[in-house]
Design a protein around this motif. Structure first.
Motif, PDB file in Angstrom:
ATOM      1  N   MET A 193       0.837  -1.196   0.000  1.00  0.00           N
ATOM      2  CA  MET A 193       0.000   0.000   0.000  1.00  0.00           C
ATOM      3  C   MET A 193       0.875   1.250   0.000  1.00  0.00           C
ATOM      4  N   THR A 194       2.101   1.100  -0.500  1.00  0.00           N
ATOM      5  CA  THR A 194       3.066   2.197  -0.521  1.00  0.00           C
ATOM      6  C   THR A 194       3.323   2.654  -1.954  1.00  0.00           C
ATOM      7  N   TYR A 195       3.711   3.923  -2.083  1.00  0.00           N
ATOM      8  CA  TYR A 195       3.993   4.512  -3.393  1.00  0.00           C
ATOM      9  C   TYR A 195       5.439   4.223  -3.788  1.00  0.00           C
ATOM     10  N   PRO A 196       5.751   4.306  -5.102  1.00  0.00           N
ATOM     11  CA  PRO A 196       4.946   4.867  -6.185  1.00  0.00           C
ATOM     12  C   PRO A 196       3.872   3.904  -6.678  1.00  0.00           C
ATOM     13  N   SER A 197       2.733   4.461  -7.056  1.00  0.00           N
ATOM     14  CA  SER A 197       1.649   3.637  -7.589  1.00  0.00           C
ATOM     15  C   SER A 197       2.034   2.990  -8.909  1.00  0.00           C
ATOM     16  N   ALA A 198       3.077   3.524  -9.570  1.00  0.00           N
ATOM     17  CA  ALA A 198       3.559   2.914 -10.811  1.00  0.00           C
ATOM     18  C   ALA A 198       4.080   1.501 -10.581  1.00  0.00           C
ATOM     19  N   PHE A 199       4.376   1.167  -9.319  1.00  0.00           N
ATOM     20  CA  PHE A 199       4.859  -0.182  -9.005  1.00  0.00           C
ATOM     21  C   PHE A 199       3.714  -1.181  -8.837  1.00  0.00           C
ATOM     22  N   TRP A 200       2.476  -0.718  -8.767  1.00  0.00           N
ATOM     23  CA  TRP A 200       1.354  -1.625  -8.551  1.00  0.00           C
ATOM     24  C   TRP A 200       1.015  -2.355  -9.848  1.00  0.00           C
ATOM     25  N   ALA A 201       0.882  -3.642  -9.769  1.00  0.00           N
ATOM     26  CA  ALA A 201       0.600  -4.457 -10.952  1.00  0.00           C
ATOM     27  C   ALA A 201      -0.800  -4.170 -11.507  1.00  0.00           C
ATOM     28  N   THR A 202      -0.939  -4.331 -12.798  1.00  0.00           N
ATOM     29  CA  THR A 202      -2.233  -4.239 -13.475  1.00  0.00           C
ATOM     30  C   THR A 202      -2.439  -5.535 -14.261  1.00  0.00           C
ATOM     31  N   ASP A 203      -3.539  -5.618 -14.968  1.00  0.00           N
ATOM     32  CA  ASP A 203      -3.778  -6.807 -15.787  1.00  0.00           C
ATOM     33  C   ASP A 203      -2.763  -6.918 -16.911  1.00  0.00           C
ATOM     34  N   GLU A 204      -2.175  -5.785 -17.314  1.00  0.00           N
ATOM     35  CA  GLU A 204      -1.225  -5.779 -18.427  1.00  0.00           C
ATOM     36  C   GLU A 204       0.230  -5.648 -17.999  1.00  0.00           C
ATOM     37  N   ASN A 205       0.491  -5.108 -16.810  1.00  0.00           N
ATOM     38  CA  ASN A 205       1.860  -4.793 -16.414  1.00  0.00           C
ATOM     39  C   ASN A 205       2.259  -5.498 -15.124  1.00  0.00           C
ATOM     40  N   CYS A 206       3.550  -5.809 -15.022  1.00  0.00           N
ATOM     41  CA  CYS A 206       4.074  -6.446 -13.819  1.00  0.00           C
ATOM     42  C   CYS A 206       4.096  -5.444 -12.663  1.00  0.00           C
ATOM     43  N   GLY A 207       4.265  -5.955 -11.471  1.00  0.00           N
ATOM     44  CA  GLY A 207       4.337  -5.078 -10.313  1.00  0.00           C
ATOM     45  C   GLY A 207       3.922  -5.787  -9.044  1.00  0.00           C
ATOM     46  N   THR A 208       3.609  -4.991  -8.029  1.00  0.00           N
ATOM     47  CA  THR A 208       3.206  -5.507  -6.722  1.00  0.00           C
ATOM     48  C   THR A 208       1.691  -5.525  -6.602  1.00  0.00           C
ATOM     49  N   CYS A 209       1.188  -6.255  -5.638  1.00  0.00           N
ATOM     50  CA  CYS A 209      -0.259  -6.365  -5.452  1.00  0.00           C
ATOM     51  C   CYS A 209      -0.763  -5.285  -4.502  1.00  0.00           C
ATOM     52  N   TYR A 210      -1.551  -4.347  -5.048  1.00  0.00           N
ATOM     53  CA  TYR A 210      -2.248  -3.391  -4.198  1.00  0.00           C
ATOM     54  C   TYR A 210      -3.568  -4.030  -3.770  1.00  0.00           C
ATOM     55  N   PRO A 211      -3.897  -3.997  -2.477  1.00  0.00           N
ATOM     56  CA  PRO A 211      -5.084  -4.712  -1.993  1.00  0.00           C
ATOM     57  C   PRO A 211      -6.400  -3.946  -2.213  1.00  0.00           C
ATOM     58  N   ILE A 212      -6.997  -4.101  -3.377  1.00  0.00           N
ATOM     59  CA  ILE A 212      -8.362  -3.604  -3.562  1.00  0.00           C
ATOM     60  C   ILE A 212      -9.243  -4.385  -2.589  1.00  0.00           C
ATOM     61  N   LEU A 213      -9.923  -3.688  -1.718  1.00  0.00           N
ATOM     62  CA  LEU A 213     -10.508  -4.304  -0.531  1.00  0.00           C
ATOM     63  C   LEU A 213     -11.410  -5.490  -0.855  1.00  0.00           C
ATOM     64  N   GLU A 214     -12.369  -5.312  -1.766  1.00  0.00           N
ATOM     65  CA  GLU A 214     -13.313  -6.388  -2.066  1.00  0.00           C
ATOM     66  C   GLU A 214     -12.595  -7.610  -2.619  1.00  0.00           C
ATOM     67  N   ARG A 215     -11.626  -7.345  -3.499  1.00  0.00           N
ATOM     68  CA  ARG A 215     -10.908  -8.470  -4.112  1.00  0.00           C
ATOM     69  C   ARG A 215     -10.002  -9.152  -3.094  1.00  0.00           C
ATOM     70  N   MET A 216      -9.368  -8.375  -2.241  1.00  0.00           N
ATOM     71  CA  MET A 216      -8.521  -8.951  -1.196  1.00  0.00           C
ATOM     72  C   MET A 216      -9.324  -9.891  -0.302  1.00  0.00           C
ATOM     73  N   GLN A 217     -10.494  -9.447   0.110  1.00  0.00           N
ATOM     74  CA  GLN A 217     -11.328 -10.268   0.989  1.00  0.00           C
ATOM     75  C   GLN A 217     -11.732 -11.567   0.304  1.00  0.00           C
ATOM     76  N   ALA A 218     -12.083 -11.472  -0.973  1.00  0.00           N
ATOM     77  CA  ALA A 218     -12.479 -12.667  -1.718  1.00  0.00           C
ATOM     78  C   ALA A 218     -11.307 -13.627  -1.875  1.00  0.00           C
ATOM     79  N   ASP A 219     -10.110 -13.093  -2.141  1.00  0.00           N
ATOM     80  CA  ASP A 219      -8.929 -13.941  -2.309  1.00  0.00           C
ATOM     81  C   ASP A 219      -8.590 -14.673  -1.017  1.00  0.00           C
ATOM     82  N   ILE A 220      -8.696 -13.969   0.113  1.00  0.00           N
ATOM     83  CA  ILE A 220      -8.403 -14.605   1.396  1.00  0.00           C
ATOM     84  C   ILE A 220      -9.420 -15.698   1.693  1.00  0.00           C
ATOM     85  N   ARG A 221     -10.689 -15.427   1.418  1.00  0.00           N
ATOM     86  CA  ARG A 221     -11.726 -16.451   1.639  1.00  0.00           C
ATOM     87  C   ARG A 221     -11.455 -17.685   0.781  1.00  0.00           C
TER      88      ARG A 221
END
Length: 379
Positions: A193-221
């Motif tokens: 959850m730290t910047y730069p946001s350019a490091f956060w992965a997208t569907d097209e680009n490599c990077g780190t996982c930013y925890p979008i809350l709804e998706r994070m909860q679903a992944d943990i479940r």
């Protein structure tokens, strides 16, 4: 025949003693806080290392670059871990936050003041030190771009080290590392959850996982359906700030609400408090571990040993360490005596507000879900 009788009598006596101990613990719900005394059985490692339990040792930020490169040139690449290797190696699983890529890349990210990298030849020392799982979700793992990340994951794969939190796409970055030990499976998630946001992965680009809350909860479940336990690491908070921000508490609680069994935090470089939430442990910041800087504020830290069991409450032990590199020269050392107690006292002070005003670490560094159970009953 007489020997058998004496053996039976001894067994009965032992059972009575254990029952008495249990009665003492649960019959005195007001005896928690700094003066709470556990029976000695809770302090010995043998209690934490049966075939029915899994021990996890967690450390904070691991960055072997900068001055450390020169130090290991004088010593060996194993030198930074020599003071703590015994503790790390004895765990069933040891986990750290890898704060810099292992790379020779010159593709430096230009949008930051501080960028880190570590020569690849130093990576095997991490494995030899006893580490099994590395969190890659942080604000430095892409300091040398996609090539630096790819070189890092290639090295970790070759060493058989597990990792999570970064990858070639968001899906890969947000997938957990699954580790098997003692016929159990533990899922490890990594979120930044730290910047730069350019490091956060997208569907097209490599990077780190930013925890979008709804998706994070679903992944943990989902992970909880296939794993015995789920461990979630967050790179979050404000550097040098010993107090977790509101969003840290929110995300930690949401992770546990959806099935996480342990939450580990890093990035502030200093200790933040521990919280027992729904009988699960949150370590908001583990501080520094092996880190290539001479910080005036990041001088004390701790190693956390947590024990998972299907038949008992979660337990943990805090091992205070000296990370003042002017003293220890990039080799963290376990503290003892008054220095050790000072760190325990500091950590209790940081933790009280999140635990109904109570100290949850005893003078020997032990913290257990039994305390939290009593506190919940008291509510």
């Amino acid at each position: 025949m007489k020997k058998k009788t004496r053996k039976n009598k001894s067994s009965c006596l032992l059972l009575v003693v254990l029952l008495c101990i249990g009665t003492i613990i649960f019959a005195q719900p007001n005896r928690f806080g700094h003066n709470y005394e556990f029976p000695d059985i809770f302090y010995f490692d043998s209690f934490f290392e049966t075939s029915q339990e899994i021990s996890i040792v967690a450390v904070g930020d691991l960055m072997m670059g900068s001055w450390i490169v020169d130090i290991v040139g004088e010593q060996t690449v194993d030198y930074p871990f020599s003071g703590t290797a015994g503790l790390v190696k004895n765990a069933d699983i040891a986990v750290a936050n890898l704060e810099a890529p292992f790379t020779s890349s010159a593709d430096r990210y230009e949008g930051k003041t501080f960028t880190f990298k570590v020569p690849g030849y130093m990576a095997p020392a991490v494995k030899r030190a006893g580490f099994d799982v590395l969190n890659l979700a942080n604000n430095h793992i892409l300091d040398y771009g996609e090539s630096g990340l790819n070189e890092t994951t290639g090295i970790l794969d070759s060493l058989g080290l597990h990792y999570s939190g970064a990858g070639q796409s968001r899906t890969e970055a947000c997938s957990p590392a699954l580790v098997r030990v003692k016929n159990r499976k533990i899922a490890f998630f990594g979120y930044s959850m730290t910047y730069p946001s350019a490091f956060w992965a997208t569907d097209e680009n490599c990077g780190t996982c930013y925890p979008i809350l709804e998706r994070m909860q679903a992944d943990i479940r989902s992970a909880k359906q296939i794993a015995d336990w789920v461990v979630v690491s967050f790179h979050w908070g404000q550097e040098k700030n010993p107090v977790p921000r509101d969003y840290q508490i929110l995300y930690a609680h949401k992770a546990i609400d959806n099935g996480a069994d342990l939450v580990l935090g890093h990035h502030p470089h200093v200790m933040q408090g521990l919280e027992w939430y729904k009988n699960k442990l949150i370590a908001y910041s583990l501080g520094n571990y092996v880190f290539g800087s001479f910080s005036k504020t990041a001088t004390q830290s701790f190693i956390l040993k947590v024990v998972f069991s299907k038949t008992a409450s979660l337990s943990a032990v805090v091992y205070p360490i000296d990370v003042d590199n002017k003293r220890v020269r990039f080799q963290p050392r376990l503290l003892s005596g008054n220095q050790r107690e000072e760190v325990v006292d500091s950590l209790n002070a940081l933790s009280r507000k999140m635990n109904m005003g109570h100290d949850i670490i005893d003078k020997r560094g032990v913290s257990t879900g039994l305390i939290n159970t009593l506190m919940v009953k008291k509510r």
